[in-house]
Design a protein around this motif. Structure first.
Motif, mmCIF file in Angstrom:
data_model
loop_
_atom_site.group_PDB
_atom_site.id
_atom_site.type_symbol
_atom_site.label_atom_id
_atom_site.label_comp_id
_atom_site.label_asym_id
_atom_site.label_seq_id
_atom_site.Cartn_x
_atom_site.Cartn_y
_atom_site.Cartn_z
ATOM 1 N N UNK A 1 -28.881 -28.004 64.792
ATOM 2 C CA UNK A 1 -29.947 -27.490 65.630
ATOM 3 C C UNK A 1 -30.702 -26.413 64.870
ATOM 4 N N UNK A 2 -31.993 -26.434 65.039
ATOM 5 C CA UNK A 2 -32.803 -25.433 64.352
ATOM 6 C C UNK A 2 -32.744 -24.110 65.113
ATOM 7 N N UNK A 3 -33.173 -23.073 64.488
ATOM 8 C CA UNK A 3 -33.174 -21.747 65.087
ATOM 9 C C UNK A 3 -34.104 -21.695 66.299
ATOM 10 N N UNK A 4 -35.242 -22.355 66.207
ATOM 11 C CA UNK A 4 -36.201 -22.358 67.307
ATOM 12 C C UNK A 4 -35.606 -23.066 68.519
ATOM 13 N N UNK A 5 -34.955 -24.196 68.301
ATOM 14 C CA UNK A 5 -34.363 -24.920 69.430
ATOM 15 C C UNK A 5 -33.224 -24.123 70.048
ATOM 16 N N UNK A 6 -32.450 -23.403 69.236
ATOM 17 C CA UNK A 6 -31.384 -22.545 69.771
ATOM 18 C C UNK A 6 -31.986 -21.411 70.615
ATOM 19 N N UNK A 7 -33.093 -20.853 70.156
ATOM 20 C CA UNK A 7 -33.744 -19.773 70.894
ATOM 21 C C UNK A 7 -34.291 -20.289 72.222
ATOM 22 N N UNK A 8 -34.918 -21.456 72.194
ATOM 23 C CA UNK A 8 -35.461 -22.049 73.419
ATOM 24 C C UNK A 8 -34.328 -22.355 74.388
ATOM 25 N N UNK A 9 -33.247 -22.923 73.879
ATOM 26 C CA UNK A 9 -32.088 -23.223 74.722
ATOM 27 C C UNK A 9 -31.524 -21.931 75.328
ATOM 28 N N UNK A 10 -31.408 -20.893 74.514
ATOM 29 C CA UNK A 10 -30.885 -19.606 74.988
ATOM 30 C C UNK A 10 -31.758 -19.010 76.076
ATOM 31 N N UNK A 11 -33.064 -19.047 75.881
ATOM 32 C CA UNK A 11 -33.991 -18.523 76.880
ATOM 33 C C UNK A 11 -33.894 -19.339 78.158
ATOM 34 N N UNK A 12 -33.776 -20.658 78.028
ATOM 35 C CA UNK A 12 -33.646 -21.534 79.196
ATOM 36 C C UNK A 12 -32.376 -21.207 79.979
ATOM 37 N N UNK A 13 -31.276 -20.989 79.287
ATOM 38 C CA UNK A 13 -30.011 -20.655 79.945
ATOM 39 C C UNK A 13 -30.138 -19.311 80.669
ATOM 40 N N UNK A 14 -30.719 -18.333 80.006
ATOM 41 C CA UNK A 14 -30.873 -17.000 80.608
ATOM 42 C C UNK A 14 -31.755 -17.084 81.852
ATOM 43 N N UNK A 15 -32.875 -17.808 81.770
ATOM 44 C CA UNK A 15 -33.761 -17.945 82.919
ATOM 45 C C UNK A 15 -33.078 -18.693 84.070
ATOM 46 N N UNK A 16 -32.317 -19.717 83.752
ATOM 47 C CA UNK A 16 -31.612 -20.485 84.791
ATOM 48 C C UNK A 16 -30.563 -19.616 85.480
ATOM 49 N N UNK A 17 -29.774 -18.913 84.701
ATOM 50 C CA UNK A 17 -28.749 -18.035 85.274
ATOM 51 C C UNK A 17 -29.408 -16.932 86.097
ATOM 52 N N UNK A 18 -30.499 -16.375 85.597
ATOM 53 C CA UNK A 18 -31.213 -15.333 86.335
ATOM 54 C C UNK A 18 -31.767 -15.852 87.649
ATOM 55 N N UNK A 19 -32.311 -17.067 87.636
ATOM 56 C CA UNK A 19 -32.854 -17.659 88.859
ATOM 57 C C UNK A 19 -31.759 -17.900 89.883
ATOM 58 N N UNK A 20 -30.644 -18.467 89.451
ATOM 59 C CA UNK A 20 -29.524 -18.732 90.368
ATOM 60 C C UNK A 20 -28.983 -17.428 90.941
ATOM 61 N N UNK A 21 -28.818 -16.428 90.097
ATOM 62 C CA UNK A 21 -28.316 -15.136 90.566
ATOM 63 C C UNK A 21 -29.309 -14.506 91.531
ATOM 64 N N UNK A 22 -30.600 -14.608 91.237
ATOM 65 C CA UNK A 22 -31.621 -14.056 92.123
ATOM 66 C C UNK A 22 -31.624 -14.710 93.487
ATOM 67 N N UNK A 23 -31.470 -16.028 93.517
ATOM 68 C CA UNK A 23 -31.437 -16.754 94.789
ATOM 69 C C UNK A 23 -30.218 -16.348 95.605
ATOM 70 N N UNK A 24 -29.062 -16.241 94.962
ATOM 71 C CA UNK A 24 -27.857 -15.829 95.690
ATOM 72 C C UNK A 24 -28.008 -14.404 96.233
ATOM 73 N N UNK A 25 -28.575 -13.532 95.446
ATOM 74 C CA UNK A 25 -28.787 -12.144 95.885
ATOM 75 C C UNK A 25 -29.739 -12.106 97.077
ATOM 76 N N UNK A 26 -30.831 -12.881 97.002
ATOM 77 C CA UNK A 26 -31.793 -12.935 98.107
ATOM 78 C C UNK A 26 -31.141 -13.496 99.369
ATOM 79 N N UNK A 27 -30.322 -14.529 99.239
ATOM 80 C CA UNK A 27 -29.612 -15.069 100.400
ATOM 81 C C UNK A 27 -28.696 -14.024 101.015
#
Length: 80
Positions: A1-27
């Motif tokens: 995997x290239x560095x760019x794809x690892x960075x994109x994957x990392x950002x995607x994981x962080x955003x997904x985890x943040x979204x899920x945590x935000x939804x649970x907190x709002x609930x």
């Protein structure tokens, strides 16, 4: 995997985890607000009952006062 794809994957994981945590907190906040609403309604109902009791007491006292005044005026000489 290239560095760019690892960075994109990392950002995607962080955003997904943040979204899920935000939804649970709002609930959680929404549930708490709903629960507080129930308690506020119970307090409001209790205040309403107390206000009605006081109003009925005031009506009763007013009727008694008016009856006493009528009785006093009928006992007073020279009143019509």
């Amino acid at each position: 995997m290239s560095t760019v794809s690892k960075a994109v994957f990392g950002v995607s994981v962080v955003l997904t985890v943040g979204t899920v945590a935000g939804v649970h907190f709002k609930q959680h906040l929404d549930r708490e607000r709903l629960r507080e609403g129930v308690f506020r309604d119970l307090e409001r109902q209790a205040r309403k009952k107390e206000n009605l009791r006081i109003l009925e007491e005031q009506i009763s006292l007013t009727k008694k006062l008016e009856a006493d005044r009528r009785q006093q005026s009928s006992l007073t000489p020279g009143s019509s």
